[in-house]
Design a protein around this motif. Sequence first.
Motif, PDB file in Angstrom:
ATOM      1  N   SER A 122       0.821  -1.203   0.000  1.00 14.94           N
ATOM      2  CA  SER A 122       0.000   0.000   0.000  1.00 14.94           C
ATOM      3  C   SER A 122       0.860   1.260   0.000  1.00 14.94           C
ATOM      4  O   SER A 122       2.017   1.236   0.429  1.00 14.94           O
ATOM      5  CB  SER A 122      -0.927   0.016   1.230  1.00 14.94           C
ATOM      6  OG  SER A 122      -1.736   1.169   1.243  1.00 14.94           O
ATOM      7  N   GLU A 123       0.273   2.336  -0.494  1.00 17.80           N
ATOM      8  CA  GLU A 123       0.850   3.672  -0.408  1.00 17.80           C
ATOM      9  C   GLU A 123      -0.251   4.623   0.030  1.00 17.80           C
ATOM     10  O   GLU A 123      -1.411   4.460  -0.350  1.00 17.80           O
ATOM     11  CB  GLU A 123       1.407   4.125  -1.765  1.00 17.80           C
ATOM     12  CG  GLU A 123       2.647   3.384  -2.220  1.00 17.80           C
ATOM     13  CD  GLU A 123       3.195   3.957  -3.511  1.00 17.80           C
ATOM     14  OE1 GLU A 123       3.027   5.180  -3.737  1.00 17.80           O
ATOM     15  OE2 GLU A 123       3.756   3.189  -4.307  1.00 17.80           O
ATOM     16  N   LEU A 124       0.127   5.598   0.825  1.00 15.36           N
ATOM     17  CA  LEU A 124      -0.850   6.551   1.318  1.00 15.36           C
ATOM     18  C   LEU A 124      -1.493   7.293   0.146  1.00 15.36           C
ATOM     19  O   LEU A 124      -0.812   7.855  -0.705  1.00 15.36           O
ATOM     20  CB  LEU A 124      -0.171   7.547   2.268  1.00 15.36           C
ATOM     21  CG  LEU A 124      -1.097   8.348   3.178  1.00 15.36           C
ATOM     22  CD1 LEU A 124      -1.882   7.417   4.090  1.00 15.36           C
ATOM     23  CD2 LEU A 124      -0.288   9.333   4.016  1.00 15.36           C
ATOM     24  N   GLY A 125      -2.823   7.229   0.080  1.00 11.74           N
ATOM     25  CA  GLY A 125      -3.564   7.909  -0.967  1.00 11.74           C
ATOM     26  C   GLY A 125      -3.689   7.140  -2.264  1.00 11.74           C
ATOM     27  O   GLY A 125      -4.315   7.627  -3.217  1.00 11.74           O
ATOM     28  N   ARG A 126      -3.133   5.907  -2.309  1.00 10.71           N
ATOM     29  CA  ARG A 126      -3.144   5.156  -3.567  1.00 10.71           C
ATOM     30  C   ARG A 126      -3.699   3.745  -3.411  1.00 10.71           C
ATOM     31  O   ARG A 126      -3.420   2.864  -4.211  1.00 10.71           O
ATOM     32  CB  ARG A 126      -1.729   5.096  -4.149  1.00 10.71           C
ATOM     33  CG  ARG A 126      -1.116   6.478  -4.374  1.00 10.71           C
ATOM     34  CD  ARG A 126       0.157   6.397  -5.171  1.00 10.71           C
ATOM     35  NE  ARG A 126      -0.077   5.912  -6.519  1.00 10.71           N
ATOM     36  CZ  ARG A 126       0.885   5.783  -7.446  1.00 10.71           C
ATOM     37  NH1 ARG A 126       2.140   6.100  -7.130  1.00 10.71           N
ATOM     38  NH2 ARG A 126       0.601   5.343  -8.640  1.00 10.71           N
TER      39      ARG A 126
END
Length: 569
Positions: A405-409
Motif C-alpha cells: 500500500s501507499e498513502l492515498g493510492r
Amino acid sequence: MAESFVSLEQYNALQKRLAESERETKRLARELRHAKKRDALFRINYETQLSLIKSVAKEKAMQETYMDILLQSCPDIIFMLDDGLRFVLGTDSVTEIIDAEDVLVLHGVELPAILERYKSPAFTQEMVHRIRQASLSLEQGQTLLEAQVRNHTYEVHILPFRKRAPGFSCIIVLMHDITELVLARNLAEMASAAKSEFLSRMSHEMRTPMSAIIGMTEIARNADAMERKEDCLGKIDSASKHLLGLINDILDMSKIEADKFELYSHAFDFKEMLERVTSVMGIRIEEKSLRFAVDLDEAIPPVIVGDELRLTQVITNLLSNAVKFTPEHGEITLSARLSPDNGTALRIAVADTGIGISLEQQARLFSAFEQLDGGTARKFGGTGLGLAISKRIVEMMGGSIWVDSELGRGSTFVFTMPFETAENVAQETAAGTEKKEIPCLTGHTILVAEDIDINREIIASALEETGVGVVFVENGLEAVSAFKAEPDRFGLILMDIQMPLMDGYEATRIIRNLSLPRAGEVPIIAMTANVFREDVERCLAAGANGHLGKPLDRSALFRELSRCLEPKP
C-alpha cells in the motif's frame, strides 16, 4: 707400705662435697632437660608459624584470585573511589562506559578526569554531583535511576562507607544495566495505553449500534406507516448484526490471548463459500456505489479441506476494511488463485482504491487493540481487532499475510493458505451444503428447554415455518420430567445450557442415563451463548449430539433439524 687412714672430719667433708656434686649434677640435668624442651618448643613454634604464614599467603592468593574473577566476570559495572574521588579498583565491565582498554590504568585517577575524557559534560556533572552528595549524606545509600550511556540505561547505586578502619572511607558505585527492563516497561505501558484506547473505542463502537437498536425500536413502536416500521426493522437488523460482530471479535481476541484459539478442518465447496461472502458484503458495496469484481482461478479444486468458518472470517474482514476505507464510486477486487510457488496453497488478495496506508502505519497494522491513528478511528470506526485476528488465523493455517500500500493510492491485502483436496468427498459435500429452503417437519414434535421468555418467542417464530410441534419447558428439571413422561413423543430436544434449578449439562446427563428405550438415542442439541471450543466439547461430553450458538442462526437451526429429523410422509 704403710696404710692410710681418713679422719672423721675428712670423711664428712668428702660426703658433703659428694652431696653438693650430686645436687649440681641434678641441677645441670634439669637445666639440660629444660633446654631440650625449650629447643623442641622453639622448633615447634617456628614450624607452626611458618605453616601459618604459608596458609595465610595461600588464602590471600586465593582471595585475590576470587577477587580477580569477580572483577573480570561481574556483568554489573562496579567501582570503588577513595574519599578524594580517586579510582581504587573496579570490575572489567567499567570499560563498557569508558574507552580504556584496561581498568588498571584508571587506578589513582580522579573520577571527574576519567568521565570528562570519555563522557559528555552533562553526564560527568550529574554523576560527580550525585556521588559527592552521597558521600556527604548521613544516609547509607543513594540511588540514581536511568543514567543513559551508549544507548543503554543504567540504574546507579551510590554507597558510601565510613570508619570501617581508622582514617578509612570509600564510595562504591554500582551500575546495573536495566535497558531490557526499561524496554519491557515501555512496551507494557504502550500496550496498556493501547488497551485503554481500545476500551474507550470499544465502548463507543458498542454503544453506537445499541443506540440504533434502542432508537429504531422506539421509532417503530410509534410509527403508523408499515413502510416506516419495515425501515426501522431493517436498521435494527443491521445494527444487531454489527453488534454481534463486535462481540465475536472480542471473544476471538480473548481466545487468542488465552492461547485457546483453534482451527477445525472439514471439506467444503470453496466457490460456494466465496459466493456467500460476497452476497453478505453486496449490500454495503451497493450502498457506497463501489465497483466490485471477483477473479476466481478455475484451477482451484471445487472442494477443499480447511476451516471454512475461519477462512470466511478472514476474507470478510479484508472486504469489510476495503469497503470502509474506499470512497464512493471506488473499486474493490477479490481474487483467489493457486499460489505460483505451491499448487496446494491458495493466494487470496483484496485490492481497493481507498485511502491507502503509510509505511509507519503498516508497521503496526496487524497489532491487536490498535488502529492507524486517532483520526482514522473517529472517522471510520472499528475495533482494531479484525486484522490482528486475521493474522493469527492465517498463521495458524500455515500461511502468511501482508499488505502492499501507499498513502492515498489504495491497498492490496494478500494472504496464503495451504489446503488439501477432497475430490473423493465432493459429491457428499455438495449434498450436505447448507439448505436455504425451510424444512418441512410436519408430524414431528420437539422438546425445547429455554428459561427466557423472549428466546422462547424467537424459537417459536422460527419453528412455526417448519410445521413442527413444540413443547416448551423452562429448566432442566422440567425437561427431564417431560421426557420421562412421554419418551416416544419427542423426536429431538433443544436444550439450553444456562438454566435455573438444573442446567442443560446435568439434564442431558440424566436423560442419557435413564433406563428408557430412547434415552440414549434421542437427538439432543445444546443451545448456549458460550461458543468457545471447550464449551462445545463440554456439551458433547455431557451427551449432546450437536451445538447451536446464541443468538440462534435460523439457517443453522434448520440444518440441525434437517440432519436429525426425517420428513414424514
